[in-house]
Motif scaffolding. Structure first.
Motif: not given
Ligand code: FMN
Length: 201
Positions: A124-148
């Motif tokens: 399990l990779w448990l990441a703490l992300m400063g931004s809310p999910l909506e902001d990350i989705e707007k940037l198209g970055l919500d799958t970056v950690l999953e992929t990487q």
């Protein structure tokens, strides 16, 4: 049979949310009857810089790496489950954690064999992300950690029972001071739920 977990975390401050999450998960894992090896990369002074001694030799998957790296490999081998808690920095793990992967998850050990040695473990990779999910989705970055991390590291190393979970909105500077304790409580609850969901006992 009680499970043995390698709990890795990476944060320069012991009062960080990351450290609090690691403490909570440590307690949960022990309450469930398991044993835990805590690897605090900052506290142990892990050197993330890959020197020639730990550079893969693509013609020799039996290469003897540095003693420090072999000691870390032994800790990974001893674990049934690997849980990694970290703050997201520039949409990636902190350098000390990236360096732990670079150096320790090495050729011939973590990958490069017809029968992957780590395949039976859960991760399990448990990441703490400063931004809310909506902001990350707007940037198209919500799958970056999953992929990487899940595809790029765990699956690449044959660990199919692996997950990335993100606790969003961990940056508290925009939250009024009197509301912060409640927000921290909620974030810790989210982290505990992520552990239970990703690695059911
Ligand atoms: C160097 C640095 C880079 C960061 N990059 C990101 C980022 O890319 N995306 C994000 O949402 N938050 C980012 N943050 C915010 C952290 O994710 C947030 O502060 C952390 O999860 C809070 O947990 P902590 O109290 O354990 O540090 C960054 C913070 C730092 C210090």
């Amino acid at each position: 049979m009680p499970r043995h977990t390698l709990l890795v975390h990476a944060h320069p401050r012991t009062d960080s949310l990351t450290a609090q999450v690691a403490t909570l998960l440590h307690a949960r894992l022990k309450d469930e009857g398991g044993t835990v090896d805590v690897l605090d990369l900052y506290a142990e002074g892990f050197d993330p810089v890959l020197h020639p001694a730990d550079e893969p030799d693509w013609e020799n998957r039996e290469k003897a790496y540095s003693p420090e790296v072999h000691a870390h490999m032994d800790r990974i081998l001893a674990a049934d489950d690997i849980v990694i808690v970290f703050p997201v920095w520039w949409m990636a793990p902190p350098a000390v954690l990236k360096g732990w992967i670079d150096r320790v998850w090495n050729y011939g050990f973590a990958y490069g064999r017809s029968k992957p040695r780590l395949a039976s473990k859960r991760m399990l990779w448990l990441a703490l992300m400063g931004s809310p999910l909506e902001d990350i989705e707007k940037l198209g970055l919500d799958t970056v950690l999953e992929t990487q991390l899940r595809l790029g590291v765990s699956e690449y190393c044959g660990i199919t029972d692996s997950a990335v979970r993100v606790v969003y909105g961990t940056e508290l500077s925009g939250v009024p001071k009197d509301l912060r304790p409640e927000r921290v409580r909620q974030l810790l609850e989210d982290a505990g739920a992520a552990l239970e969901e990703a690695l059911p006992r």
